[in-house]
Design a protein around this motif. Sequence first.
Motif, short mmCIF file in Angstrom:
data_model
loop_
_atom_site.label_atom_id
_atom_site.label_comp_id
_atom_site.label_asym_id
_atom_site.label_seq_id
_atom_site.Cartn_x
_atom_site.Cartn_y
_atom_site.Cartn_z
N LEU A 14 16.32 9.09 -28.49
CA LEU A 14 16.23 7.64 -28.73
C LEU A 14 17.16 6.85 -27.81
O LEU A 14 16.84 5.74 -27.40
CB LEU A 14 16.52 7.32 -30.19
N GLU A 15 18.33 7.42 -27.49
CA GLU A 15 19.28 6.74 -26.60
C GLU A 15 18.71 6.54 -25.20
O GLU A 15 19.09 5.61 -24.49
CB GLU A 15 20.59 7.53 -26.51
N LYS A 16 17.77 7.39 -24.78
CA LYS A 16 17.16 7.29 -23.46
C LYS A 16 16.24 6.09 -23.35
O LYS A 16 15.98 5.60 -22.25
CB LYS A 16 16.38 8.57 -23.14
N ASN A 17 15.74 5.59 -24.46
CA ASN A 17 14.80 4.47 -24.45
C ASN A 17 15.54 3.19 -24.08
O ASN A 17 16.57 2.87 -24.67
CB ASN A 17 14.14 4.32 -25.82
N PRO A 18 15.04 2.42 -23.11
CA PRO A 18 15.74 1.20 -22.68
C PRO A 18 15.73 0.09 -23.74
O PRO A 18 16.51 -0.85 -23.64
CB PRO A 18 14.96 0.76 -21.44
N TYR A 19 14.88 0.20 -24.74
CA TYR A 19 14.79 -0.83 -25.77
C TYR A 19 15.69 -0.55 -26.97
O TYR A 19 15.66 -1.28 -27.95
CB TYR A 19 13.34 -0.99 -26.24
N VAL A 20 16.48 0.51 -26.89
CA VAL A 20 17.42 0.84 -27.97
C VAL A 20 18.79 0.34 -27.58
O VAL A 20 19.34 0.69 -26.54
CB VAL A 20 17.45 2.36 -28.22
N LYS A 21 19.35 -0.49 -28.44
CA LYS A 21 20.69 -1.03 -28.22
C LYS A 21 21.74 -0.03 -28.69
O LYS A 21 22.73 0.22 -28.00
CB LYS A 21 20.81 -2.35 -29.00
N LYS A 22 21.51 0.53 -29.87
CA LYS A 22 22.47 1.46 -30.47
C LYS A 22 21.71 2.37 -31.42
O LYS A 22 20.79 1.93 -32.11
CB LYS A 22 23.53 0.67 -31.22
N VAL A 23 22.12 3.61 -31.48
CA VAL A 23 21.48 4.55 -32.41
C VAL A 23 22.54 5.48 -32.98
O VAL A 23 23.48 5.88 -32.31
CB VAL A 23 20.34 5.34 -31.72
N ILE A 28 19.09 2.72 -36.33
CA ILE A 28 18.74 2.40 -34.95
C ILE A 28 18.73 0.89 -34.81
O ILE A 28 18.24 0.18 -35.70
CB ILE A 28 17.39 3.03 -34.56
N THR A 29 19.32 0.38 -33.72
CA THR A 29 19.34 -1.05 -33.44
C THR A 29 18.55 -1.27 -32.16
O THR A 29 18.85 -0.68 -31.13
CB THR A 29 20.78 -1.57 -33.25
N TYR A 30 17.54 -2.13 -32.26
CA TYR A 30 16.66 -2.39 -31.13
C TYR A 30 17.17 -3.59 -30.34
O TYR A 30 17.82 -4.48 -30.88
CB TYR A 30 15.24 -2.67 -31.63
N SER A 31 16.81 -3.65 -29.05
CA SER A 31 17.24 -4.77 -28.21
C SER A 31 16.43 -6.02 -28.56
O SER A 31 15.33 -5.94 -29.11
CB SER A 31 17.04 -4.42 -26.74
N GLU A 32 16.98 -7.18 -28.20
CA GLU A 32 16.30 -8.44 -28.44
C GLU A 32 15.00 -8.50 -27.65
O GLU A 32 13.99 -9.03 -28.12
CB GLU A 32 17.20 -9.61 -28.05
N ARG A 65 8.53 4.21 -43.13
CA ARG A 65 9.40 3.23 -43.78
C ARG A 65 10.17 2.40 -42.76
O ARG A 65 10.31 1.19 -42.90
CB ARG A 65 10.35 3.95 -44.73
N ARG A 66 10.69 3.05 -41.72
CA ARG A 66 11.43 2.33 -40.68
C ARG A 66 10.52 1.37 -39.93
O ARG A 66 10.91 0.25 -39.62
CB ARG A 66 12.06 3.30 -39.69
N THR A 67 9.32 1.81 -39.60
CA THR A 67 8.40 0.93 -38.87
C THR A 67 7.99 -0.26 -39.73
O THR A 67 7.91 -1.38 -39.24
CB THR A 67 7.15 1.70 -38.40
N LYS A 68 7.77 -0.02 -41.00
CA LYS A 68 7.37 -1.11 -41.90
C LYS A 68 8.51 -2.11 -42.07
O LYS A 68 8.31 -3.32 -42.01
CB LYS A 68 6.96 -0.54 -43.26
N SER A 69 9.73 -1.62 -42.30
CA SER A 69 10.87 -2.52 -42.50
C SER A 69 11.20 -3.27 -41.20
O SER A 69 11.59 -4.44 -41.24
CB SER A 69 12.08 -1.78 -43.03
N PHE A 70 11.03 -2.62 -40.05
CA PHE A 70 11.27 -3.30 -38.78
C PHE A 70 10.25 -4.42 -38.58
O PHE A 70 10.61 -5.52 -38.16
CB PHE A 70 11.21 -2.32 -37.61
N THR A 71 9.00 -4.16 -38.90
CA THR A 71 7.96 -5.18 -38.78
C THR A 71 8.29 -6.37 -39.68
O THR A 71 8.17 -7.53 -39.27
CB THR A 71 6.59 -4.60 -39.16
#
Length: 142
Positions: A14-23, A28-32, A65-71
């Motif tokens: 997950l850290e390799k993904n450019p859209y991840v701010k922190k994990v 997991i925290t996604y970028s703006e 659950r994570r995808t639903k709560s993120f949405t």
Amino acid sequence: MGANYFSDEQVKELEKNPYVKKVSVKSITYSEEFKELFWTDLQKGMLPRNIFKKYGFDPSLLGPRRTKSFTYRVRKEATRVEGFKDTRRTDSGRPLARVLTIEEDLERLKQKCEILQQENDFLKRVRFINRKQISKLQKDKQ
């Protein structure tokens, strides 16, 4: 114990993904930028699962659950004035007091004065009762 923790390998992936701010193992925290892209694709009618795939996330790794709560969070943040900006640092704690008008300030001071007056009256009564009992005890000893 939480059911959907990330393993160390998953965290590294997950850290390799450019859209991840922190994990971390738990979150997991996604970028703006990702939140904005996600919102635009969501408005176009794409499913959240497909949006995650499009931007390099494995939806099965994240879990439903994570995808639903993120949405849900993205929809909620889209309506805010700040938008997708992370406001945890600026909005934490008790909000600052607004500037009071002269009338409001005067009213607060009057209330404070009344409270202090009541407190003083109470303390006077307590002292009076204590003196009475002390003098009564001294008379009984004699």
